[in-house]
Design a protein around this motif. Sequence first.
Motif, PDB file in Angstrom:
ATOM      1  N   GLY A  97      25.700 -24.392  40.466  1.00 33.68           N
ATOM      2  CA  GLY A  97      26.853 -24.584  41.339  1.00 33.68           C
ATOM      3  C   GLY A  97      27.854 -25.616  40.863  1.00 33.68           C
ATOM      4  N   MET A  98      27.540 -26.347  39.798  1.00 34.69           N
ATOM      5  CA  MET A  98      28.472 -27.371  39.283  1.00 34.69           C
ATOM      6  C   MET A  98      28.705 -27.157  37.791  1.00 34.69           C
ATOM      7  SD  MET A  98      29.464 -29.307  41.761  1.00 34.69           S
ATOM      8  CE  MET A  98      30.265 -30.635  40.910  1.00 34.69           C
ATOM      9  N   ALA A  99      29.948 -27.334  37.395  1.00 36.66           N
ATOM     10  CA  ALA A  99      30.318 -27.269  35.986  1.00 36.66           C
ATOM     11  C   ALA A  99      31.208 -28.474  35.696  1.00 36.66           C
ATOM     12  CB  ALA A  99      31.057 -25.973  35.677  1.00 36.66           C
ATOM     13  N   ALA A 100      31.472 -28.704  34.436  1.00 37.31           N
ATOM     14  CA  ALA A 100      32.339 -29.816  34.064  1.00 37.31           C
ATOM     15  C   ALA A 100      33.030 -29.507  32.754  1.00 37.31           C
ATOM     16  CB  ALA A 100      31.538 -31.109  33.923  1.00 37.31           C
ATOM     17  N   PHE A 101      34.286 -29.916  32.680  1.00 42.95           N
ATOM     18  CA  PHE A 101      34.931 -30.004  31.389  1.00 42.95           C
ATOM     19  C   PHE A 101      34.485 -31.340  30.833  1.00 42.95           C
ATOM     20  CE2 PHE A 101      37.837 -27.152  33.649  1.00 42.95           C
ATOM     21  CZ  PHE A 101      37.852 -26.096  32.755  1.00 42.95           C
ATOM     22  N   VAL A 102      34.126 -31.365  29.567  1.00 35.08           N
ATOM     23  CA  VAL A 102      33.553 -32.559  28.966  1.00 35.08           C
ATOM     24  C   VAL A 102      34.304 -32.902  27.688  1.00 35.08           C
ATOM     25  CG1 VAL A 102      31.446 -33.539  27.988  1.00 35.08           C
ATOM     26  CG2 VAL A 102      31.287 -31.961  29.897  1.00 35.08           C
ATOM     27  N   ALA A 103      34.676 -34.164  27.552  1.00 35.27           N
ATOM     28  CA  ALA A 103      35.281 -34.652  26.313  1.00 35.27           C
ATOM     29  C   ALA A 103      34.255 -35.541  25.623  1.00 35.27           C
ATOM     30  CB  ALA A 103      36.547 -35.446  26.610  1.00 35.27           C
ATOM     31  N   GLU A 104      33.971 -35.258  24.344  1.00 34.96           N
ATOM     32  CA  GLU A 104      33.042 -36.053  23.552  1.00 34.96           C
ATOM     33  C   GLU A 104      33.774 -36.565  22.312  1.00 34.96           C
ATOM     34  OE1 GLU A 104      28.680 -34.424  24.525  1.00 34.96           O
ATOM     35  OE2 GLU A 104      29.853 -33.072  23.263  1.00 34.96           O
ATOM     36  N   VAL A 105      33.739 -37.881  22.129  1.00 33.25           N
ATOM     37  CA  VAL A 105      34.452 -38.525  21.029  1.00 33.25           C
ATOM     38  C   VAL A 105      33.426 -39.028  20.024  1.00 33.25           C
ATOM     39  CG1 VAL A 105      36.135 -40.302  20.416  1.00 33.25           C
ATOM     40  CG2 VAL A 105      36.203 -39.259  22.703  1.00 33.25           C
ATOM     41  N   THR A 106      33.613 -38.642  18.752  1.00 35.57           N
ATOM     42  CA  THR A 106      32.667 -39.002  17.696  1.00 35.57           C
ATOM     43  C   THR A 106      33.267 -40.020  16.736  1.00 35.57           C
ATOM     44  OG1 THR A 106      33.417 -37.264  16.182  1.00 35.57           O
ATOM     45  CG2 THR A 106      31.680 -36.672  17.752  1.00 35.57           C
ATOM     46  N   ASP A 107      32.410 -40.717  16.012  1.00 31.30           N
ATOM     47  CA  ASP A 107      32.796 -41.608  14.905  1.00 31.30           C
ATOM     48  C   ASP A 107      33.916 -42.566  15.278  1.00 31.30           C
ATOM     49  OD1 ASP A 107      30.924 -40.255  13.274  1.00 31.30           O
ATOM     50  OD2 ASP A 107      32.417 -38.714  12.839  1.00 31.30           O
ATOM     51  N   THR A 108      33.590 -43.550  16.085  1.00 35.50           N
ATOM     52  CA  THR A 108      34.597 -44.481  16.590  1.00 35.50           C
ATOM     53  C   THR A 108      34.442 -45.868  15.968  1.00 35.50           C
ATOM     54  OG1 THR A 108      33.149 -45.041  18.442  1.00 35.50           O
ATOM     55  CG2 THR A 108      34.774 -43.292  18.814  1.00 35.50           C
ATOM     56  N   THR A 109      35.500 -46.637  16.082  1.00 38.37           N
ATOM     57  CA  THR A 109      35.479 -48.047  15.685  1.00 38.37           C
ATOM     58  C   THR A 109      35.119 -48.885  16.908  1.00 38.37           C
ATOM     59  OG1 THR A 109      37.810 -48.347  16.242  1.00 38.37           O
ATOM     60  CG2 THR A 109      37.311 -47.670  13.968  1.00 38.37           C
ATOM     61  N   ASP A 110      34.843 -50.156  16.705  1.00 36.75           N
ATOM     62  CA  ASP A 110      34.536 -51.048  17.833  1.00 36.75           C
ATOM     63  C   ASP A 110      35.705 -51.114  18.814  1.00 36.75           C
ATOM     64  OD1 ASP A 110      32.041 -51.586  16.758  1.00 36.75           O
ATOM     65  OD2 ASP A 110      32.671 -53.491  15.839  1.00 36.75           O
ATOM     66  N   GLU A 111      36.934 -51.126  18.291  1.00 41.87           N
ATOM     67  CA  GLU A 111      38.114 -51.184  19.157  1.00 41.87           C
ATOM     68  C   GLU A 111      38.235 -49.920  19.998  1.00 41.87           C
ATOM     69  OE1 GLU A 111      38.557 -53.851  15.725  1.00 41.87           O
ATOM     70  OE2 GLU A 111      38.193 -51.712  15.816  1.00 41.87           O
ATOM     71  N   MET A 112      37.955 -48.773  19.389  1.00 39.31           N
ATOM     72  CA  MET A 112      38.009 -47.512  20.129  1.00 39.31           C
ATOM     73  C   MET A 112      36.896 -47.474  21.174  1.00 39.31           C
ATOM     74  SD  MET A 112      39.469 -44.577  20.712  1.00 39.31           S
ATOM     75  CE  MET A 112      40.352 -43.848  19.359  1.00 39.31           C
ATOM     76  N   ASP A 113      35.722 -48.013  20.831  1.00 36.82           N
ATOM     77  CA  ASP A 113      34.627 -48.094  21.805  1.00 36.82           C
ATOM     78  C   ASP A 113      35.076 -48.850  23.052  1.00 36.82           C
ATOM     79  OD1 ASP A 113      33.037 -46.829  19.910  1.00 36.82           O
ATOM     80  OD2 ASP A 113      31.848 -48.619  19.449  1.00 36.82           O
ATOM     81  N   ASP A 114      35.739 -49.978  22.855  1.00 33.80           N
ATOM     82  CA  ASP A 114      36.207 -50.784  23.988  1.00 33.80           C
ATOM     83  C   ASP A 114      37.217 -50.019  24.837  1.00 33.80           C
ATOM     84  OD1 ASP A 114      34.591 -52.849  23.079  1.00 33.80           O
ATOM     85  OD2 ASP A 114      36.244 -53.941  22.114  1.00 33.80           O
ATOM     86  N   LEU A 115      38.139 -49.306  24.174  1.00 37.39           N
ATOM     87  CA  LEU A 115      39.144 -48.529  24.899  1.00 37.39           C
ATOM     88  C   LEU A 115      38.484 -47.426  25.714  1.00 37.39           C
ATOM     89  CD1 LEU A 115      42.134 -47.713  25.451  1.00 37.39           C
ATOM     90  CD2 LEU A 115      41.932 -46.221  23.459  1.00 37.39           C
ATOM     91  N   LEU A 116      37.591 -46.674  25.093  1.00 37.89           N
ATOM     92  CA  LEU A 116      36.939 -45.562  25.786  1.00 37.89           C
ATOM     93  C   LEU A 116      36.099 -46.057  26.962  1.00 37.89           C
ATOM     94  CD1 LEU A 116      35.942 -43.445  22.674  1.00 37.89           C
ATOM     95  CD2 LEU A 116      37.759 -42.931  24.326  1.00 37.89           C
ATOM     96  N   ALA A 117      35.390 -47.157  26.781  1.00 39.88           N
ATOM     97  CA  ALA A 117      34.592 -47.722  27.874  1.00 39.88           C
ATOM     98  C   ALA A 117      35.494 -48.129  29.041  1.00 39.88           C
ATOM     99  CB  ALA A 117      33.768 -48.904  27.378  1.00 39.88           C
ATOM    100  N   ALA A 118      36.675 -48.656  28.731  1.00 41.93           N
ATOM    101  CA  ALA A 118      37.596 -49.117  29.773  1.00 41.93           C
ATOM    102  C   ALA A 118      38.180 -47.973  30.596  1.00 41.93           C
ATOM    103  CB  ALA A 118      38.726 -49.932  29.145  1.00 41.93           C
ATOM    104  N   VAL A 119      38.220 -46.757  30.026  1.00 38.84           N
ATOM    105  CA  VAL A 119      38.817 -45.634  30.755  1.00 38.84           C
ATOM    106  C   VAL A 119      37.780 -44.611  31.219  1.00 38.84           C
ATOM    107  CG1 VAL A 119      41.101 -45.898  29.712  1.00 38.84           C
ATOM    108  CG2 VAL A 119      39.429 -44.392  28.622  1.00 38.84           C
ATOM    109  N   GLY A 120      36.516 -45.028  31.310  1.00 35.89           N
ATOM    110  CA  GLY A 120      35.510 -44.210  31.967  1.00 35.89           C
ATOM    111  C   GLY A 120      34.606 -43.364  31.091  1.00 35.89           C
ATOM    112  N   TYR A 121      34.644 -43.549  29.785  1.00 38.66           N
ATOM    113  CA  TYR A 121      33.721 -42.826  28.911  1.00 38.66           C
ATOM    114  C   TYR A 121      32.408 -43.595  28.829  1.00 38.66           C
ATOM    115  CZ  TYR A 121      37.499 -39.814  27.194  1.00 38.66           C
ATOM    116  OH  TYR A 121      38.513 -38.900  27.102  1.00 38.66           O
ATOM    117  N   GLY A 122      31.328 -42.879  28.608  1.00 37.09           N
ATOM    118  CA  GLY A 122      30.021 -43.503  28.456  1.00 37.09           C
ATOM    119  C   GLY A 122      29.329 -42.956  27.227  1.00 37.09           C
TER     120      GLY A 122
END
Length: 120
Positions: free
Chosen positions: A24-49
Amino acid sequence: MAEVSRRLGINTQVYVNLQQISPGMAAFVAEVTDTTDEMDDLLAAVGYGRRSKSADELHPGVEVGEPGQGVVWRKEFWFATNADPRHVVALIDHIKLEMRWLSPYLPQGESSIAFFAFPA
């Protein structure tokens, strides 16, 4: 961030796909690969885990704590499978906007984003 990734030879990619999360539930999912530490911080700040990579539409990645091989940054956009189609279209528009917002931070810009694909 895009220039830092290019200089370091890091090829950050985003994979946007559709998954069945539960009955009964589906999701569109965005997965980001091969990141830098700065990108990790940005993604964490906007709700990625952090998660392991998804295998396919029925097998999403599992939660992980430490970065490592096969780890992606993931964000889910859930909806009920019986949702009004207008809601799903609005959600798709939202995801497209988020990908446009994210693309300048990626080393290859918009060409770093693949729709209906999964990380290799």
